[in-house]
Design a protein around this motif. Structure first.
Motif, PDB file in Angstrom:
ATOM      1  N   PRO A  83      -3.759  -0.557  -6.157  1.00 33.98           N
ATOM      2  CA  PRO A  83      -2.677  -0.402  -7.140  1.00 33.98           C
ATOM      3  C   PRO A  83      -2.458  -1.688  -7.930  1.00 33.98           C
ATOM      4  O   PRO A  83      -2.691  -2.788  -7.412  1.00 33.98           O
ATOM      5  N   PRO A  84      -2.031  -1.576  -9.175  1.00 37.47           N
ATOM      6  CA  PRO A  84      -1.761  -2.779  -9.978  1.00 37.47           C
ATOM      7  C   PRO A  84      -0.620  -3.589  -9.381  1.00 37.47           C
ATOM      8  O   PRO A  84       0.201  -3.074  -8.611  1.00 37.47           O
ATOM      9  N   LEU A  85      -0.554  -4.843  -9.768  1.00 42.46           N
ATOM     10  CA  LEU A  85       0.569  -5.673  -9.355  1.00 42.46           C
ATOM     11  C   LEU A  85       1.885  -5.093  -9.875  1.00 42.46           C
ATOM     12  O   LEU A  85       2.933  -5.238  -9.238  1.00 42.46           O
ATOM     13  N   ALA A  86       1.827  -4.410 -11.007  1.00 41.21           N
ATOM     14  CA  ALA A  86       3.035  -3.809 -11.570  1.00 41.21           C
ATOM     15  C   ALA A  86       3.590  -2.693 -10.701  1.00 41.21           C
ATOM     16  O   ALA A  86       4.774  -2.356 -10.793  1.00 41.21           O
ATOM     17  N   ALA A  87       2.752  -2.126  -9.843  1.00 38.19           N
ATOM     18  CA  ALA A  87       3.232  -1.106  -8.910  1.00 38.19           C
ATOM     19  C   ALA A  87       3.847  -1.742  -7.668  1.00 38.19           C
ATOM     20  O   ALA A  87       4.652  -1.107  -6.981  1.00 38.19           O
ATOM     21  N   LEU A  88       3.473  -2.982  -7.390  1.00 35.43           N
ATOM     22  CA  LEU A  88       3.967  -3.672  -6.194  1.00 35.43           C
ATOM     23  C   LEU A  88       5.223  -4.487  -6.483  1.00 35.43           C
ATOM     24  O   LEU A  88       6.059  -4.666  -5.600  1.00 35.43           O
ATOM     25  N   ALA A  89       5.333  -5.019  -7.698  1.00 40.09           N
ATOM     26  CA  ALA A  89       6.502  -5.822  -8.073  1.00 40.09           C
ATOM     27  C   ALA A  89       6.909  -5.465  -9.498  1.00 40.09           C
ATOM     28  O   ALA A  89       6.815  -6.285 -10.412  1.00 40.09           O
ATOM     29  N   PRO A  90       7.356  -4.233  -9.726  1.00 39.61           N
ATOM     30  CA  PRO A  90       7.607  -3.767 -11.097  1.00 39.61           C
ATOM     31  C   PRO A  90       8.663  -4.569 -11.845  1.00 39.61           C
ATOM     32  O   PRO A  90       8.612  -4.648 -13.076  1.00 39.61           O
ATOM     33  N   ASP A  91       9.605  -5.159 -11.139  1.00 40.17           N
ATOM     34  CA  ASP A  91      10.676  -5.906 -11.806  1.00 40.17           C
ATOM     35  C   ASP A  91      10.231  -7.270 -12.308  1.00 40.17           C
ATOM     36  O   ASP A  91      10.997  -7.959 -12.999  1.00 40.17           O
ATOM     37  N   LEU A  92       9.002  -7.666 -11.959  1.00 41.34           N
ATOM     38  CA  LEU A  92       8.564  -9.033 -12.272  1.00 41.34           C
ATOM     39  C   LEU A  92       7.236  -9.076 -13.027  1.00 41.34           C
ATOM     40  O   LEU A  92       6.789 -10.160 -13.402  1.00 41.34           O
ATOM     41  N   VAL A  93       6.623  -7.938 -13.263  1.00 43.68           N
ATOM     42  CA  VAL A  93       5.277  -7.918 -13.830  1.00 43.68           C
ATOM     43  C   VAL A  93       5.264  -7.323 -15.233  1.00 43.68           C
ATOM     44  O   VAL A  93       5.854  -6.264 -15.475  1.00 43.68           O
ATOM     45  N   TYR A  94       4.598  -8.021 -16.135  1.00 44.12           N
ATOM     46  CA  TYR A  94       4.288  -7.510 -17.468  1.00 44.12           C
ATOM     47  C   TYR A  94       2.855  -6.981 -17.396  1.00 44.12           C
ATOM     48  O   TYR A  94       1.910  -7.745 -17.188  1.00 44.12           O
ATOM     49  N   PRO A 106       9.026  -5.005 -17.540  1.00 48.20           N
ATOM     50  CA  PRO A 106       9.692  -4.858 -16.243  1.00 48.20           C
ATOM     51  C   PRO A 106      10.862  -3.869 -16.265  1.00 48.20           C
ATOM     52  O   PRO A 106      11.134  -3.215 -15.273  1.00 48.20           O
ATOM     53  N   ASP A 107      11.528  -3.758 -17.412  1.00 48.53           N
ATOM     54  CA  ASP A 107      12.643  -2.807 -17.522  1.00 48.53           C
ATOM     55  C   ASP A 107      12.859  -2.474 -18.997  1.00 48.53           C
ATOM     56  O   ASP A 107      12.237  -3.058 -19.889  1.00 48.53           O
ATOM     57  N   ALA A 108      13.763  -1.528 -19.255  1.00 53.06           N
ATOM     58  CA  ALA A 108      14.012  -1.078 -20.625  1.00 53.06           C
ATOM     59  C   ALA A 108      14.616  -2.183 -21.487  1.00 53.06           C
ATOM     60  O   ALA A 108      14.331  -2.270 -22.689  1.00 53.06           O
ATOM     61  N   ARG A 109      15.440  -3.027 -20.889  1.00 52.07           N
ATOM     62  CA  ARG A 109      16.047  -4.123 -21.652  1.00 52.07           C
ATOM     63  C   ARG A 109      14.982  -5.086 -22.150  1.00 52.07           C
ATOM     64  O   ARG A 109      14.994  -5.490 -23.327  1.00 52.07           O
ATOM     65  N   ARG A 111      -4.489  -8.953  -0.777  1.00 48.97           N
ATOM     66  CA  ARG A 111      -4.364 -10.115  -1.663  1.00 48.97           C
ATOM     67  C   ARG A 111      -3.290  -9.859  -2.725  1.00 48.97           C
ATOM     68  O   ARG A 111      -2.493 -10.743  -3.044  1.00 48.97           O
ATOM     69  N   ARG A 112      -3.239  -8.643  -3.250  1.00 49.91           N
ATOM     70  CA  ARG A 112      -2.238  -8.314  -4.259  1.00 49.91           C
ATOM     71  C   ARG A 112      -0.825  -8.375  -3.655  1.00 49.91           C
ATOM     72  O   ARG A 112       0.112  -8.865  -4.303  1.00 49.91           O
ATOM     73  N   GLU A 113      -0.680  -7.858  -2.464  1.00 47.70           N
ATOM     74  CA  GLU A 113       0.636  -7.881  -1.822  1.00 47.70           C
ATOM     75  C   GLU A 113       1.088  -9.316  -1.569  1.00 47.70           C
ATOM     76  O   GLU A 113       2.269  -9.650  -1.771  1.00 47.70           O
ATOM     77  N   ALA A 114       0.169 -10.168  -1.138  1.00 41.08           N
ATOM     78  CA  ALA A 114       0.512 -11.577  -0.891  1.00 41.08           C
ATOM     79  C   ALA A 114       0.922 -12.269  -2.188  1.00 41.08           C
ATOM     80  O   ALA A 114       1.898 -13.032  -2.227  1.00 41.08           O
ATOM     81  N   LEU A 115       0.193 -11.995  -3.268  1.00 43.00           N
ATOM     82  CA  LEU A 115       0.492 -12.613  -4.556  1.00 43.00           C
ATOM     83  C   LEU A 115       1.835 -12.127  -5.095  1.00 43.00           C
ATOM     84  O   LEU A 115       2.643 -12.923  -5.595  1.00 43.00           O
ATOM     85  N   ALA A 116       2.089 -10.826  -4.979  1.00 40.64           N
ATOM     86  CA  ALA A 116       3.362 -10.276  -5.446  1.00 40.64           C
ATOM     87  C   ALA A 116       4.534 -10.852  -4.651  1.00 40.64           C
ATOM     88  O   ALA A 116       5.591 -11.164  -5.225  1.00 40.64           O
ATOM     89  N   ALA A 117       4.343 -11.008  -3.347  1.00 40.73           N
ATOM     90  CA  ALA A 117       5.417 -11.562  -2.513  1.00 40.73           C
ATOM     91  C   ALA A 117       5.737 -12.997  -2.914  1.00 40.73           C
ATOM     92  O   ALA A 117       6.909 -13.395  -2.974  1.00 40.73           O
ATOM     93  N   LEU A 118       4.712 -13.796  -3.212  1.00 37.70           N
ATOM     94  CA  LEU A 118       4.945 -15.178  -3.643  1.00 37.70           C
ATOM     95  C   LEU A 118       5.648 -15.227  -4.991  1.00 37.70           C
ATOM     96  O   LEU A 118       6.549 -16.051  -5.200  1.00 37.70           O
ATOM     97  N   ALA A 119       5.255 -14.346  -5.905  1.00 33.41           N
ATOM     98  CA  ALA A 119       5.893 -14.320  -7.218  1.00 33.41           C
ATOM     99  C   ALA A 119       7.378 -13.971  -7.087  1.00 33.41           C
ATOM    100  O   ALA A 119       8.236 -14.567  -7.760  1.00 33.41           O
TER     101      ALA A 119
END
Length: 464
Positions: free
Chosen positions: A286-297, A318-321, A256-264
């Motif tokens: 794993p948290p969603l932040a581990a599956l889509a780190p560039d898009l998750v707070y 998501p990143d240092a910036r 379910r987490r992988e499906a949600l991350a893919a849609l995001a």
């Protein structure tokens, strides 16, 4: 006179002389004073006494709650209610006499050695930090040592996490405020679970952000529903609690987490992941932040897994910036997290105290869930055993309003589903297992809940 059969005891009361529950509590006090009820004597079960007096059991429950408030009686898990050996007033009990199951707190563990370690670690701060800790401002995103401690604390959930992406926020609510102030303007839409954290609802209302509900099932957010909203409304973000969801305790599977991350990722919709309970399970996806780190707070507060007194949350950007922008938002809205509480959290993490406290909370949660299984099996069947709150769906013909009102009359406070629902609330309530000071107090409150569920609403009515 310990364990004397008090099934033969019946209070002498006058039904016309004021509220019945007070008359029963007064009778308990009078019989204790006269010696008719000695310390250690077991009182009749609430339903037995109600039947013998020809009154509703909720009145007896309220009377016992009042007697507990006065320090006259106490409960023992699996044994019943007893006259206290000492007449001391209860320590730290609410002035109203209510057993509070409305607050969702980690359960208080009984480990004097660990408690001493926690206080000793705090005392060491003077030697390591000196007066500077108390007399200086710090960076709004937290001192480098505190950010590093946060990265270490989260490393089991987010391997390889760099401290440059971690901010120390003044609690989860402060982290949410910083995020929302950057990603959504008044009138814009964020989607959230159909049942969601009341603090997020309040913050969105304060910022005049529109919330659109996403359907949920036994695993949490339904991916197809999220996809449909993304196509139709183009929301600015999705807010969700994937692990031990508040209030339902649902936990998303890895699929379910992988499906949600893919849609995001497909729709370029950021996710705000509230991981307040993420460290409570011994094994969690794993948290969603581990599956889509560039898009998750990712927000990991310490209030549920360590101590409510530490108003600290680690916010992973998501990143240092983006971390730098969030630090600016914290500066503009809240200034900074308390350096003192951040330093306490860091010391506990560095000394291993935090891991020990987390283990103690897990152990006490398991013990309290065992009490739930014994006293309230209807709730235990659908509960996640690693959560310290319950989601109780009420059987017909109960309504949440009637149940909450009558339960409060009987001396127990819970939260109706209205606090969480973005639209039509279900007939359900949330029960917190951690606010009770002891396991005995929890057992007493669950007995009251079970007794009320055994009645029909009409039979339990107190209206005359």
């Amino acid at each position: 006179m310990d364990d004397i059969d008090a099934g033969v005891w019946t209070p002498s009361i006058r039904k016309a002389a004021g509220p019945l529950y007070l008359a029963i509590a007064d009778a308990i006090a009078a019989d204790i004073a006269s010696g008719a009820l000695a310390g250690g004597v077991r009182l009749p079960p609430q339903r037995t006494l109600a039947d013998s007096l020809g009154i509703d059991f909720t009145t007896v429950s309220r009377a016992y709650a009042e007697a507990r408030r006065r320090g006259l009686i106490e409960g023992r898990v699996g044994q019943g209610t007893y006259v206290r050996q000492k007449r001391a007033a209860p320590q730290g009990g609410p002035a109203s006499g209510l057993i509070d199951m409305s607050m969702n707190l980690p359960p208080r563990f009984d480990d004097p050695a660990l408690s001493s370690r926690m206080w000793e670690a705090m005392a060491k701060l003077e030697a390591s930090h000196g007066l500077g800790l108390l007399m200086r401002y710090q960076e709004p995103g937290g001192a480098s040592a505190d950010r590093a401690a946060g990265a270490h604390w989260l490393s089991g959930r987010l391997p390889g996490l760099l401290s440059e992406r971690v901010l120390v926020a003044p609690g989860a609510q402060g982290a949410l405020l910083a995020i929302l102030s950057l990603i959504a303007a008044p009138g814009e839409t964020i989607c959230a679970e159909a049942l969601t954290y009341p603090g997020f609802r309040a913050l969105a209302a304060h910022l005049r952000i529109k919330l659109t509900e996403v359907a949920i099932d036994a695993e949490g957010v339904v991916p197809e529903a999220f996809d449909a909203i993304c196509r139709k409304e183009r929301p600015k973000a999705l807010y969700c609690t994937p692990t031990l969801h508040n209030p339902t305790t649902a936990t998303m599977s890895l699929g379910r987490r992988e499906a949600l991350a893919a849609l995001a990722l497909r729709h370029k919709v950021p996710i705000i992941e509230d991981d307040a309970y993420g460290l409570l399970p011994r094994k969690a996806p794993p948290p969603l932040a581990a599956l889509a780190p560039d898009l998750v707070y990712h927000i990991a507060g310490l209030g549920k897994c360590l101590s409510p007194a530490l108003r600290i949350a680690y916010l992973v950007a998501p990143d240092a910036r983006m971390a730098a922008r969030l630090a600016g938002a914290i500066r503009a809205t809240m200034g900074m997290a308390s350096p003192l509480t951040a330093a306490i959290a860091t010391r506990w993490i560095d000394d291993g105290v935090a891991e020990a406290a987390l283990a103690a909370i897990r152990k006490e949660t398991a013990a309290r869930q065992a009490i739930v299984a014994e006293k309230l099996p209807i709730a235990a069947r659908g509960a996640n055993k690693e959560a310290f709150h319950l989601w109780l769906r009420l059987p017909a013909p109960w309504t949440r309003g009637e149940f909450v009102s009558l339960l409060r009359t009987a001396g127990v406070s819970v939260v109706a589903s209205d606090a969480f629902a973005l639209s039509a609330p279900p007939e359900a309530v949330r029960l917190g297992l951690g606010a009770a000071a002891t396991r005995q107090e929890l057992a007493q409150s669950l007995e009251i809940v079970a007794d009320l569920l055994a009645q029909s609403p009409a039979m339990s009515s107190t209206v005359v």
